[in-house]
Design an enzyme around this catalytic site. Structure first.
Site, PDB file in Angstrom:
ATOM      1  N   GLU A 184       2.031  -7.516   9.484  1.00 34.59           N
ATOM      2  CA  GLU A 184       3.021  -6.754   8.728  1.00 34.59           C
ATOM      3  C   GLU A 184       2.235  -5.839   7.804  1.00 34.59           C
ATOM      4  O   GLU A 184       1.726  -6.282   6.777  1.00 34.59           O
ATOM      5  CB  GLU A 184       3.918  -7.750   7.964  1.00 34.59           C
ATOM      6  CG  GLU A 184       5.301  -7.228   7.711  1.00 34.59           C
ATOM      7  CD  GLU A 184       5.344  -6.375   6.474  1.00 34.59           C
ATOM      8  OE1 GLU A 184       5.118  -5.148   6.610  1.00 34.59           O
ATOM      9  OE2 GLU A 184       5.596  -6.918   5.403  1.00 34.59           O
ATOM     10  N   CYS A 216       6.303  -2.436   0.864  1.00 38.83           N
ATOM     11  CA  CYS A 216       5.901  -1.790   2.122  1.00 38.83           C
ATOM     12  C   CYS A 216       7.032  -0.946   2.708  1.00 38.83           C
ATOM     13  O   CYS A 216       6.778   0.025   3.409  1.00 38.83           O
ATOM     14  CB  CYS A 216       5.410  -2.821   3.120  1.00 38.83           C
ATOM     15  SG  CYS A 216       6.580  -4.146   3.404  1.00 38.83           S
TER      16      CYS A 216
HETATM   17  P1  NAD Z   1      -6.249  -4.513  -0.127  1.00 43.37           P
HETATM   18  O1  NAD Z   1      -6.075  -3.783   1.140  1.00 43.37           O
HETATM   19  O2  NAD Z   1      -7.623  -4.790  -0.634  1.00 43.37           O
HETATM   20  O3  NAD Z   1      -5.521  -5.937  -0.053  1.00 43.37           O
HETATM   21  C1  NAD Z   1      -4.233  -6.094   0.473  1.00 43.37           C
HETATM   22  C2  NAD Z   1      -4.048  -7.605   0.703  1.00 43.37           C
HETATM   23  O4  NAD Z   1      -4.938  -8.042   1.720  1.00 43.37           O
HETATM   24  C3  NAD Z   1      -4.380  -8.472  -0.506  1.00 43.37           C
HETATM   25  O5  NAD Z   1      -3.440  -9.520  -0.582  1.00 43.37           O
HETATM   26  C4  NAD Z   1      -5.779  -9.002  -0.223  1.00 43.37           C
HETATM   27  O6  NAD Z   1      -6.009 -10.271  -0.793  1.00 43.37           O
HETATM   28  C5  NAD Z   1      -5.775  -9.099   1.275  1.00 43.37           C
HETATM   29  N1  NAD Z   1      -7.084  -8.924   1.868  1.00 43.37           N
HETATM   30  C6  NAD Z   1      -7.973  -7.937   1.635  1.00 43.37           C
HETATM   31  N2  NAD Z   1      -9.074  -8.085   2.390  1.00 43.37           N
HETATM   32  C7  NAD Z   1      -8.882  -9.203   3.121  1.00 43.37           C
HETATM   33  C8  NAD Z   1      -9.669  -9.897   4.103  1.00 43.37           C
HETATM   34  N3  NAD Z   1     -10.863  -9.434   4.510  1.00 43.37           N
HETATM   35  N4  NAD Z   1      -9.164 -11.024   4.634  1.00 43.37           N
HETATM   36  C9  NAD Z   1      -7.959 -11.491   4.261  1.00 43.37           C
HETATM   37  N5  NAD Z   1      -7.177 -10.879   3.355  1.00 43.37           N
HETATM   38  C10 NAD Z   1      -7.630  -9.749   2.793  1.00 43.37           C
HETATM   39  O7  NAD Z   1      -5.485  -3.682  -1.195  1.00 43.37           O
HETATM   40  P2  NAD Z   1      -4.860  -3.985  -2.624  1.00 43.37           P
HETATM   41  O8  NAD Z   1      -5.492  -3.045  -3.594  1.00 43.37           O
HETATM   42  O9  NAD Z   1      -4.748  -5.413  -2.976  1.00 43.37           O
HETATM   43  O10 NAD Z   1      -3.408  -3.471  -2.293  1.00 43.37           O
HETATM   44  C11 NAD Z   1      -3.170  -2.100  -2.098  1.00 43.37           C
HETATM   45  C12 NAD Z   1      -2.853  -1.757  -0.676  1.00 43.37           C
HETATM   46  O11 NAD Z   1      -2.517  -2.878   0.100  1.00 43.37           O
HETATM   47  C13 NAD Z   1      -1.662  -0.831  -0.663  1.00 43.37           C
HETATM   48  O12 NAD Z   1      -2.098   0.474  -0.520  1.00 43.37           O
HETATM   49  C14 NAD Z   1      -0.821  -1.299   0.478  1.00 43.37           C
HETATM   50  O13 NAD Z   1      -0.986  -0.439   1.582  1.00 43.37           O
HETATM   51  C15 NAD Z   1      -1.361  -2.622   0.873  1.00 43.37           C
HETATM   52  N6  NAD Z   1      -0.421  -3.737   0.676  1.00 43.37           N
HETATM   53  C16 NAD Z   1       0.598  -3.853   1.577  1.00 43.37           C
HETATM   54  C17 NAD Z   1       1.503  -4.867   1.430  1.00 43.37           C
HETATM   55  C18 NAD Z   1       2.649  -5.009   2.389  1.00 43.37           C
HETATM   56  O14 NAD Z   1       3.639  -5.607   2.046  1.00 43.37           O
HETATM   57  N7  NAD Z   1       2.533  -4.519   3.621  1.00 43.37           N
HETATM   58  C19 NAD Z   1       1.388  -5.759   0.385  1.00 43.37           C
HETATM   59  C20 NAD Z   1       0.330  -5.630  -0.512  1.00 43.37           C
HETATM   60  C21 NAD Z   1      -0.586  -4.598  -0.341  1.00 43.37           C
END
Ligand code: NAD
Length: 480
Positions: free
Chosen positions: A250, A284
């Site tokens: 997702e 999202c």
């Molecule tokens: P991010 O991409 O670093 O992290 C997003 C999520 O993924 C976090 O919960 C993080 O813990 C997890 N994550 C990151 N790297 C991972 C890995 N290697 N293995 C497992 N989990 C991992 O970004 P962020 O700064 O925390 O959030 C911003 C961006 O994340 C936004 O631009 C948005 O696109 C996306 N996001 C999307 C949703 C959604 O509902 N689809 C939710 C939260 C964040």
């Protein structure tokens, strides 16, 4: 001072605290203060969780559907009873107003109650052929699920990641976001208090990349469920390939909203503006690109800006607050970058674009509801998910151009349209490339309805019967 619970991991039935492990500070986004220190898993913790989950799966897959349903129903009741306390914890950790976190507790309770019903209807089918041969098609739980839940819905995301595997008869190892651990622990506690065996749900925190690499390298894990950005989703999907783990992804979106000249303007604005700024836009399925027809454009801009300016921004614990801070310090920085780029390329900033002046010296991660208009297509924000309180209002002449703009990006999560023309409504429902389409509504998620995207927004669904079936594999048994 608001009460904030102590933090731990739940591994093989034990509450695992720091005890020499690395820790991560959990921050209140409303004032920048440290709420608690979260213990992070080391490789040995993850191995213990894997072994416990493997054991948990062997027993839970044999549990009668009525037993699984009783746990889910029980947890739904407990969540409702604990709503105020849990909502407060989620607001402290994540920042969104209490009214939103209270709704979120209810969403998880509804989902658990829905899954409690569905898990009792997981029938296979018999193929009884005229020749007399028989085959039986059965659904079986996939096995141990590794689930990664982000911080934007600190209760609903863990609820989705736990509810479906538990209904299907799987065991779960979940890594909730390190930003919002106590909310996830409250959801798990409701399940445990309702009778979930402790080895069915393992909760770990850690350095995300370390945890996901370790878990996905294990053949014990049979499925990956991830919610987060497309970039991280792509990386995890690659890791899952080595062990052929099934995936539900997702990922991000860039929600187009088509507003036609014949739309009910006041109703559209009264609905989309609160939806845009819900959870400070960190959703999202947030509506982001408003694709507005010529004849209604000026009035739409005026109405949008007036409503955005009227929103009360503040601490989510204050009952008068309508939009809280952003969840972490990275988000306001990203908003400044995207708005700066859009304006430098000729976009017009109609309101916002800064930290709200009324927040004074408060150290929280606040950002004003922001509206951009006439943003050129080469601006970063026209391709990149802002994941924040920014609306982009652009003007278009006709339906074909509006559909082309809606489908221009590689994302396909949620799309919205506002029009009174019934034939156009049907055309749009078919033409929009998205996993969820809202016509004259923003209500696109419900416990009984599959939630998920197409294209770069991912694959597979959560919620609905599809969410449970995504945690099952199909087997055909042939009798001679
Ligand atoms: P991010 O991409 O670093 O992290 C997003 C999520 O993924 C976090 O919960 C993080 O813990 C997890 N994550 C990151 N790297 C991972 C890995 N290697 N293995 C497992 N989990 C991992 O970004 P962020 O700064 O925390 O959030 C911003 C961006 O994340 C936004 O631009 C948005 O696109 C996306 N996001 C999307 C949703 C959604 O509902 N689809 C939710 C939260 C964040």
């Amino acid at each position: 001072m608001s009460a904030y619970p102590s933090l731990y991991m739940l591994i093989d039935g034990n509450r695992v605290g720091a005890n020499g492990r690395r820790t991560h500070a959990v921050i209140n986004p409303a004032d920048g203060a440290t709420l608690g220190e979260l213990p992070l898993a080391d490789p040995a913790d993850l191995d213990t969780a894997l072994a416990a989950a493997q054991r948990g799966f062997r027993t839970w897959r044999e549990a009668p559907a009525a037993t699984r349903a009783a746990v889910l129903h029980g947890a739904a009741r407990l969540l409702e009873e604990r709503k105020d306390a849990i909502a407060r914890i989620a607001t402290l950790e994540q920042g969104k107003p209490l009214a939103e976190t209270r709704i979120e507790v209810g969403m998880v309770a509804n989902l658990f109650a829905f899954y409690a019903g569905e898990c009792q209807r997981l029938y296979g089918r018999a193929l009884v052929r005229p020749t007399g041969t028989r085959s039986t098609v059965v659904h079986e739980p996939v096995g141990v699920v590794a689930a990664f839940a982000p911080w934007n819905f600190p209760l609903a995301n863990p609820g989705r990641k736990l509810g479906a595997p538990i209904a299907a008869g799987c065991a779960v190892i979940m890594k909730p976001a390190e930003e919002t651990p106590a909310s996830a622990l409250a959801v798990v506690q409701a399940l445990l208090d309702a009778g979930l065996p402790t080895d069915v749900a393992q909760i770990v925190f850690g350095v995300p990349d370390e945890v996901s690499r370790h878990l996905l390298a294990s053949p014990i894990v049979r499925k990956l469920s991830f919610t987060g950005s497309t970039a991280v989703g792509r990386h995890l999907a690659r890791l899952a390939t080595d062990n052929m783990q099934r995936t539900t992804m997702e990922l991000g979106g860039h929600g187009p909203v088509l507003v036609f000249d014949d739309a009910d303007l006041a109703r559209a604005l009264d609905t989309v503006v609160p939806h845009k700024f819900r959870n400070a836009g960190q959703v999202c399925v947030s509506p982001t690109r408003f694709i507005v027809q010529d004849g209604i454009f000026a009035a739409f801009c005026d109405g949008f800006v007036a409503r955005a300016r009227a929103l009360r921004v503040g601490d989510g614990l204050d009952h008068t607050t309508q939009m809280g801070p952003m969840a972490n310090a990275r988000r306001p920085e990203a908003m400044d970058r995207l708005i700066g780029d859009a304006v430098a390329r000729g976009g017009r900033l109609l309101t916002g674009g800064r930290r709200p002046a009324e927040m004074g010296a408060n150290a929280g991660f606040y950002y004003a509801p922001s509206v951009l208009a006439d943003v050129p297509i080469d601006a970063a924000i026209m391709q990149e998910e802002p994941f924040g309180p920014i609306a982009i209002l652009n003007r278009f002449a006709d339906e074909d151009a509006m559909i082309a703009e809606a489908n221009r990006l590689p994302y396909g999560l949620a799309a919205y349209a506002w029009t009174a023309d019934a034939r156009r409504q049907h055309r749009l429902a078919r033409a929009l490339e998205a996993g969820m389409v809202g016509i004259n509504t923003t209500m696109i998620a419900a416990a009984d309805s599959p939630f998920g995207g197409v294209k770069w927004s991912g694959h597979g669904s959560e919620d609905g019967i599809e969410g449970v079936l995504a945690c099952m594999v199909t087997k055909a048994v042939h009798e001679g």
